[in-house]
Design a protein around this motif. Structure first.
Motif, PDB file in Angstrom:
ATOM      1  N   GLU A   1       0.810  -1.212   0.000  1.00  0.00           N
ATOM      2  CA  GLU A   1       0.000   0.000   0.000  1.00  0.00           C
ATOM      3  C   GLU A   1       0.845   1.264   0.000  1.00  0.00           C
ATOM      4  O   GLU A   1       0.587   2.179  -0.795  1.00  0.00           O
ATOM      5  N   PRO A   2       1.873   1.381   0.849  1.00  0.00           N
ATOM      6  CA  PRO A   2       2.685   2.615   0.789  1.00  0.00           C
ATOM      7  C   PRO A   2       3.426   2.764  -0.526  1.00  0.00           C
ATOM      8  O   PRO A   2       3.588   3.883  -1.028  1.00  0.00           O
TER       9      PRO A   2
ATOM     10  N   ARG B   1       2.856   6.021  -2.870  1.00  0.00           N
ATOM     11  CA  ARG B   1       3.982   6.870  -3.257  1.00  0.00           C
ATOM     12  C   ARG B   1       4.132   6.934  -4.771  1.00  0.00           C
ATOM     13  O   ARG B   1       4.483   7.986  -5.323  1.00  0.00           O
TER      14      ARG B   1
END
Length: 523
Positions: free
Chosen positions: A75-76, A80
């Motif tokens: 998810e990050p 990003r």
């Protein structure tokens, strides 16, 4: 010798960036970013999926045999990736977005809050009508105000964008001629030379022959040429007002009179309605059908090309032929008239599967109610004021395409002032990117050579307009001073430099392919 740029930092004229490349490819706090398919992590996934309980044998030869070929990101990493991409692009929330003919205006966040209310955001088009009464009530209210603002007795809500609205309008006109028995002989549609490209395309798509109407030297419809081409073989005319040159058609009532006298209908392209909303009612001008780009006049995010909505207001003569569905109130609530029967017996059919763009309806009504009558009038006044301010401040260093008199909501310049500089409209636009501005619309309308069409919209402050004007004047003076290198290589500071746009258009690479030897699942 150094000068000061638009943000007050010293810079050297004619200088190309000579700083060494960074180790990561990043620039300051702006990160370098690969294509999502080029990232590592093909063997992982950001979610845990339970093993399927069946083997899919019932799907026969439709069962997937190869890996799905999608990159695996957490998810990050996913967040990003898309944030980094967003930092490489321009946005209306960053600065003025002066694309002429596009109305790139600020979108009030109140509209977004309303569109995300559960009762509007979560409904489904196949829900029972009894469970969506609030949504139908909103559609009915929006339809009422669209008719009020345009002075028209009917509106078709389902078209999903401007060009879709044009299709709706011409199909309604065709249905009217079919009902009168004149469709067989009325096979022409008259379109001015400065029209939006979708106008002749839509007419051709519906089956009409397109006949071009000349424009006068001051950028308006040539009424004499129009009159000479009107006859009993003409189904309709299509006129944009204010037109694509940013000018009001001062002979609009005469154009309507001549059209109706010939037995044809008057279709008005309402893409530029934000220039006259609250001040002029198209119905009073003799218009029979006009689409309204809700996403332009009444705001919505433009990113990704939409979402759009193009309701079409109709005159009394065309109202019976409007496409289903219609929202009606029968005293016990709201319902949809979805079939060609009863009051819709003459409807030409359905234009699309469902009932329109609900999110856009919510945004548009929210915009109307928050502005009120006086506020919508001010929308038009400020849009016209801002465009004329730009025209007045730039006309001494750039050549206005139609210098006599004021413009409406957009200021149009040609490339006459660039003659002898070896700088083209495209070069100038690319240099604007280095100054932090998205270029204006280039080479459109086609009737103006090297066109530069600037639409500031009503939501820009004088401070932002002055910042834009300062940069435009500085670039214009640099071009005239012979600083050609500054333009020919631009943009120097964008994530991507000057591209071969002709090759990109003719041979686009639309699909990523893994390089040989790649260990990705897509290989």
């Amino acid at each position: 010798m150094s000068t000061m740029n638009t943000v007050g930092r010293p810079t050297t004229p004619n200088a190309v960036e000579t700083k060494p490349a960074t180790l990561t490819g990043g620039r300051g706090l702006l990160q370098n970013e690969m294509l999502i398919f080029e990232r590592d992590g093909w063997g992982k996934t950001g979610v845990d999926l339970a093993a399927p309980k069946t083997d899919g044998g019932d799907l026969g030869d439709l069962v997937r045999k190869d890996p799905i070929g999608l990159p695996g990101l957490s998810e990050p990493e996913t967040m990003r990736h898309y944030v980094r991409l967003s930092q490489k692009n321009h946005a209306i929330d960053l600065a003025i977005y002066p694309l002429g003919s596009c109305t790139m205006k600020h979108n009030p966040r109140l509209n977004e809050k309303m569109a995300r209310l559960a009762g509007f955001a979560d409904i489904h088009p196949l829900q029972p009508v009894s469970t969506v009464q609030g949504a139908l009530d909103l559609m009915d209210q929006l339809a009422h105000w669209l008719k009020t603002l345009t002075g028209m007795p009917a509106v078709a809500m389902s078209p999903k964008a401007g060009a879709h609205g044009e299709l709706c309008g011409l199909m309604t006109i065709r249905a009217a001629h079919e009902a009168s028995g004149e469709h067989a002989k009325r096979r022409k549609v008259l379109v001015p030379t400065s029209a939006h490209g979708t106008n002749p395309a839509t007419a051709a798509f519906v089956g009409y022959t397109v006949v071009e109407v000349k424009q006068t030297e001051d950028g308006r419809v040539d009424v004499a040429d129009l009159a000479s081409k009107l006859g009993d073989d003409v189904a309709a005319i299509m006129v944009t007002n204010p037109n694509t040159c940013g000018l009001f058609e001062r002979d609009i009532i005469e154009i309507a009179r001549l059209t109706h006298e010939a037995g044809a209908y008057f279709y008005c392209d309402g893409a530029n309605f934000n220039a006259i909303v609250g001040r002029v009612r198209p119905g009073d001008l003799g218009v029979d059908a006009m689409h309204i780009n809700l996403h332009k006049t009444f705001s919505t995010p433009h990113g990704g090309g939409g979402p759009g909505a193009g309701p079409v207001v109709l005159s009394a003569a065309l109202a019976p032929f409007a496409p289903a569905p219609w929202v009606v109130s029968d005293g016990d609530g709201f319902k949809l008239v979805e079939r060609a029967e009863d009051e819709a017996v003459q409807a030409f059919g359905r234009l699309c599967a469902f009932n329109g763009q609900m999110g856009m309806f919510v945004r548009a009504l929210s915009y109307m109610m928050s502005h009120g009558t006086d506020g919508l009038r001010q929308v038009a006044e400020d849009a016209v004021l801002n465009a004329n301010y730009i025209k007045a401040r730039l006309s001494d260093v750039m050549s206005a395409a139609f210098p006599d008199g004021p413009c409406m909501h957009e200021a149009l310049f040609d490339d006459e002032w660039l003659k002898g500089t070896d700088v083209t409209t495209l070069d100038f636009a690319k240099a604007m990117i280095d100054e932090g501005f998205h270029p204006m619309t280039m080479y459109f309308p086609l009737v103006v050579h090297g066109a530069m069409l600037i639409e500031p919209t009503e939501t820009e402050s004088k401070q932002e307009l002055d910042r834009f004007i300062h940069a435009m004047r500085a670039l214009a003076e640099a071009a005239k001073a012979g600083d050609v290198d500054r333009f020919k290589g631009a943009p120097f500071h964008a994530p991507l430099k000057r591209l071969d746009e002709t090759r990109a258009a003719r041979a686009p690479r639309l699909r990523w392919s893994a390089p040989e030897g790649s260990n990705s699942a897509a290989a």
